[in-house]
Design a protein around this motif. Structure first.
Motif, PDB file in Angstrom:
ATOM      1  N   GLN A  34      19.136 -18.046 -55.161  1.00 45.40           N
ATOM      2  CA  GLN A  34      18.874 -17.925 -53.733  1.00 45.40           C
ATOM      3  C   GLN A  34      18.374 -16.529 -53.365  1.00 45.40           C
ATOM      4  N   ALA A  35      18.941 -15.518 -54.008  1.00 52.84           N
ATOM      5  CA  ALA A  35      18.510 -14.153 -53.710  1.00 52.84           C
ATOM      6  C   ALA A  35      17.085 -13.906 -54.191  1.00 52.84           C
ATOM      7  N   LEU A  36      16.776 -14.312 -55.407  1.00 52.54           N
ATOM      8  CA  LEU A  36      15.458 -14.039 -55.974  1.00 52.54           C
ATOM      9  C   LEU A  36      14.377 -14.895 -55.323  1.00 52.54           C
ATOM     10  N   TRP A  37      14.737 -16.081 -54.874  1.00 52.24           N
ATOM     11  CA  TRP A  37      13.778 -16.879 -54.111  1.00 52.24           C
ATOM     12  C   TRP A  37      13.443 -16.186 -52.792  1.00 52.24           C
ATOM     13  N   ALA A  38      14.475 -15.602 -52.179  1.00 53.97           N
ATOM     14  CA  ALA A  38      14.273 -14.945 -50.889  1.00 53.97           C
ATOM     15  C   ALA A  38      13.381 -13.715 -51.017  1.00 53.97           C
ATOM     16  N   VAL A  39      13.595 -12.905 -52.044  1.00 50.99           N
ATOM     17  CA  VAL A  39      12.803 -11.680 -52.161  1.00 50.99           C
ATOM     18  C   VAL A  39      11.385 -11.976 -52.613  1.00 50.99           C
ATOM     19  N   GLY A  40      11.177 -13.116 -53.280  1.00 48.96           N
ATOM     20  CA  GLY A  40       9.846 -13.529 -53.694  1.00 48.96           C
ATOM     21  C   GLY A  40       9.357 -12.850 -54.955  1.00 48.96           C
ATOM     22  N   GLY A  41       8.322 -13.411 -55.530  1.00 46.49           N
ATOM     23  CA  GLY A  41       7.694 -12.807 -56.693  1.00 46.49           C
ATOM     24  C   GLY A  41       8.425 -13.007 -57.998  1.00 46.49           C
ATOM     25  N   ARG A  42       9.453 -13.849 -58.020  1.00 45.56           N
ATOM     26  CA  ARG A  42      10.217 -14.070 -59.246  1.00 45.56           C
ATOM     27  C   ARG A  42      10.308 -15.561 -59.543  1.00 45.56           C
ATOM     28  N   GLY A  43       9.206 -16.270 -59.346  1.00 50.34           N
ATOM     29  CA  GLY A  43       9.188 -17.721 -59.503  1.00 50.34           C
ATOM     30  C   GLY A  43       9.580 -18.188 -60.878  1.00 50.34           C
ATOM     31  N   ASP A  44       9.184 -17.453 -61.917  1.00 52.09           N
ATOM     32  CA  ASP A  44       9.527 -17.865 -63.277  1.00 52.09           C
ATOM     33  C   ASP A  44      11.024 -17.754 -63.523  1.00 52.09           C
ATOM     34  N   VAL A  45      11.637 -16.710 -62.985  1.00 55.38           N
ATOM     35  CA  VAL A  45      13.076 -16.527 -63.139  1.00 55.38           C
ATOM     36  C   VAL A  45      13.827 -17.635 -62.409  1.00 55.38           C
ATOM     37  N   VAL A  46      13.387 -17.940 -61.198  1.00 57.07           N
ATOM     38  CA  VAL A  46      14.027 -18.981 -60.404  1.00 57.07           C
ATOM     39  C   VAL A  46      13.902 -20.338 -61.085  1.00 57.07           C
ATOM     40  N   GLU A  47      12.722 -20.658 -61.560  1.00 52.36           N
ATOM     41  CA  GLU A  47      12.506 -21.954 -62.192  1.00 52.36           C
ATOM     42  C   GLU A  47      13.349 -22.111 -63.448  1.00 52.36           C
ATOM     43  N   SER A  48      13.444 -21.061 -64.222  1.00 52.62           N
ATOM     44  CA  SER A  48      14.263 -21.110 -65.433  1.00 52.62           C
ATOM     45  C   SER A  48      15.734 -21.323 -65.092  1.00 52.62           C
ATOM     46  N   ALA A  49      16.205 -20.653 -64.035  1.00 53.69           N
ATOM     47  CA  ALA A  49      17.602 -20.802 -63.628  1.00 53.69           C
ATOM     48  C   ALA A  49      17.874 -22.213 -63.108  1.00 53.69           C
ATOM     49  N   LEU A  50      16.952 -22.765 -62.336  1.00 50.60           N
ATOM     50  CA  LEU A  50      17.125 -24.126 -61.837  1.00 50.60           C
ATOM     51  C   LEU A  50      17.161 -25.135 -62.978  1.00 50.60           C
ATOM     52  N   THR A  51      16.318 -24.926 -63.971  1.00 47.39           N
ATOM     53  CA  THR A  51      16.304 -25.817 -65.127  1.00 47.39           C
ATOM     54  C   THR A  51      17.649 -25.803 -65.833  1.00 47.39           C
ATOM     55  N   TRP A  52      18.232 -24.609 -65.965  1.00 47.58           N
ATOM     56  CA  TRP A  52      19.547 -24.517 -66.608  1.00 47.58           C
ATOM     57  C   TRP A  52      20.609 -25.220 -65.771  1.00 47.58           C
ATOM     58  N   LEU A  53      20.590 -25.005 -64.461  1.00 42.82           N
ATOM     59  CA  LEU A  53      21.579 -25.654 -63.601  1.00 42.82           C
ATOM     60  C   LEU A  53      21.500 -27.173 -63.720  1.00 42.82           C
ATOM     61  N   LYS A  54      20.313 -27.704 -63.730  1.00 38.03           N
ATOM     62  CA  LYS A  54      20.154 -29.158 -63.873  1.00 38.03           C
ATOM     63  C   LYS A  54      20.681 -29.640 -65.219  1.00 38.03           C
ATOM     64  N   SER A  55      20.525 -28.811 -66.228  1.00 31.64           N
ATOM     65  CA  SER A  55      20.934 -29.215 -67.580  1.00 31.64           C
ATOM     66  C   SER A  55      22.451 -29.278 -67.746  1.00 31.64           C
ATOM     67  N   VAL A  56      23.207 -28.617 -66.870  1.00 28.28           N
ATOM     68  CA  VAL A  56      24.670 -28.607 -66.993  1.00 28.28           C
ATOM     69  C   VAL A  56      25.338 -29.406 -65.870  1.00 28.28           C
ATOM     70  N   GLN A  57      24.586 -30.263 -65.200  1.00 25.89           N
ATOM     71  CA  GLN A  57      25.161 -31.131 -64.173  1.00 25.89           C
ATOM     72  C   GLN A  57      26.115 -32.117 -64.820  1.00 25.89           C
ATOM     73  N   ASN A  58      27.242 -32.358 -64.184  1.00 25.19           N
ATOM     74  CA  ASN A  58      28.234 -33.297 -64.698  1.00 25.19           C
ATOM     75  C   ASN A  58      27.869 -34.741 -64.371  1.00 25.19           C
ATOM     76  N   LYS A  59      28.533 -35.667 -65.049  1.00 28.63           N
ATOM     77  CA  LYS A  59      28.230 -37.078 -64.868  1.00 28.63           C
ATOM     78  C   LYS A  59      28.571 -37.582 -63.472  1.00 28.63           C
ATOM     79  N   ASP A  60      29.465 -36.877 -62.776  1.00 32.10           N
ATOM     80  CA  ASP A  60      29.792 -37.291 -61.406  1.00 32.10           C
ATOM     81  C   ASP A  60      28.791 -36.749 -60.396  1.00 32.10           C
ATOM     82  N   GLY A  61      27.788 -35.999 -60.881  1.00 30.84           N
ATOM     83  CA  GLY A  61      26.749 -35.452 -60.020  1.00 30.84           C
ATOM     84  C   GLY A  61      26.991 -34.024 -59.586  1.00 30.84           C
ATOM     85  N   GLY A  62      28.190 -33.494 -59.875  1.00 32.39           N
ATOM     86  CA  GLY A  62      28.527 -32.154 -59.424  1.00 32.39           C
ATOM     87  C   GLY A  62      28.499 -31.119 -60.524  1.00 32.39           C
TER      88      GLY A  62
END
Length: 419
Positions: free
Chosen positions: A118-146
């Motif tokens: 959220q911080a790096l998205w707000a400051v801008g210019g760090r799209g690759d960092v944000v995308e990589s972090a989002l990919t990791w978050l999606k990869s560790v999602q639990n089976k209940d969705g959380g």
């Protein structure tokens, strides 16, 4: 929060941190933290307290708060945060040597990662960092969705809400991020208490207890309200609503669960204007962090008027707390001010923006001059008290399991910006 230590010594230490600045929803096992003495102040980092347990957290909140009030953060501060990212996209609380690759001993977690997004998205210019972090978050999602605090850990309301915020502000619809057909909202609503509960009617629990029972928690409720609304760490006031009342439904909607949680928070602050915390029979103490969270949640769910009483209490009482606690606390109060349309530069007589700026590298532009002045004034004080994450936020787990809540920042309604 997950408890890693349940000794009486830990419980006593937890008392000392009640009311400190918000920390991530659960804490890493202290045994996994570096054993070396506290590192010297890393260049670009906000705050002077030991960063091993909250460096990324307080940095993320500081940058996000600055952008929220129109301050351009120091590039050195932004670079410090991006340099903390692991190659797989995740963030840990602190990496003393970012040049060393993360390994199995690196305690990466969802809370620090979602806050950094959220911080790096707000400051801008760090799209690759944000995308990589989002990919990791999606990869560790639990089976209940959380999500839990650590990958593979059981889902909790705070972590799930914080990731929902990261997905929302980056334009990724949380309802579209599913595991085994379950969305983050499915997991979050499972922590909502029914209205029939004698204690905690309409609140959110952090997690079920050992017997599977849901226990009301103020920290999780503030988080759950904003998560159910699909918000991130920064929000503006929602539309004005009538006084909220808990309303049962066989399967409440996200909006109804948020309204129920807000009704619980409104009742909790009605008597004194603030939330309280206590531990092990000790006297109740004001819970500054969770009160600020409640202000944001109440404003987001039902408009500024719903948050007026706890906001007034914070303006009158929170300055000393923020001075003791440091960057994350100043950021938290700025989020509360923003959510209610209050001037953060005149918050009960305190310029929260100048005080926050003075805890780290000077921002870019005109604000840098104000920061220098505030920093000079701070240097004249006899002693600067401990800042930010109080160096031992792993004790927060003890507090949450006992239903105390230390104050977890969750807010929303970020305007989407391209990185």
């Amino acid at each position: 929060m997950n408890v890693r230590r349940r000794s009486s010594a830990a419980a006593l230490a937890a008392i000392a941190v009640i009311g400190a600045a918000a920390a991530p929803a659960a804490a890493a096992d202290p045994s996994s933290a570096p054993s070396a003495s506290a590192p010297s102040e890393p260049s670009g980092l906000y705050g002077t307290a030991d960063p091993r347990y909250d460096g990324v957290w307080r940095q993320s909140l500081a940058l996000l708060a600055q952008k929220t009030v129109g301050v351009v953060p120091s590039s050195k501060a932004v670079d410090w945060l991006t340099g903390q990212q692991c190659d797989n996209g995740a963030f840990a609380p602190f990496r003393a040597d970012p040049s060393k690759a993360c390994d199995a001993k690196t305690m990466a977690d969802t809370n620090n990662t979602a806050a950094a997004v959220q911080a790096l998205w707000a400051v801008g210019g760090r799209g690759d960092v944000v995308e990589s972090a989002l990919t990791w978050l999606k990869s560790v999602q639990n089976k209940d969705g959380g999500w839990g605090y650590t990958p593979g850990g059981p889902s909790d309301a705070n972590s799930t809400s914080l990731v929902i915020g990261a997905l929302t502000v980056t334009g990724t619809g949380p309802e579209q991020v599913r595991k085994d057909g379950k969305s983050p909202y499915d997991a979050l609503l499972a922590f909502a208490l029914p209205c029939a509960e004698d204690k905690g009617s309409g609140a959110f629990a952090f997690q079920p207890d050992e017997d599977g029972k849901l226990l009301a928690n103020a920290d999780a409720t503030a988080a759950g309200v904003l998560g159910a609304l699909g918000e991130g760490l920064v929000t503006e006031a929602g539309e004005k609503t009538d006084d909220a009342a808990c309303t049962d439904a066989e399967k409440p909607t996200r909006e109804q669960a948020a309204a129920n949680g807000a009704a619980h928070l409104a009742d909790a602050v009605a008597e004194d204007g603030h939330l309280k915390s206590a531990l092990g029979g000790s006297a109740d103490q004001p819970d500054y962090g969770n009160t600020a969270d409640a202000v944001v949640a109440l404003a987001a769910q039902g408009g500024v008027e719903k948050a007026a009483e706890p906001l007034a209490w914070l303006e009158k009482n929170a300055a000393k707390w923020a001075e003791r606690s440091g960057p994350a606390a100043y950021a938290q109060l700025i989020f509360a001010a923003h959510a209610t349309g209050t001037d953060p530069r005149a918050f009960g007589g305190t310029d929260l923006v100048a005080e926050l700026n003075a805890t780290g590298p000077g921002p870019q532009g005109a604000e840098a001059r104000d920061t220098a002045t505030a920093s000079d004034q701070a240097d004249e004080k006899d002693e600067k008290k401990d800042e930010s994450g109080f160096g031992l936020w792993w004790f927060v787990g003890v507090c949450l399991v006992l239903g105390i809540g230390i104050g977890f920042l969750l807010s929303g309604r970020n305007k989407k910006r391209q990185p």
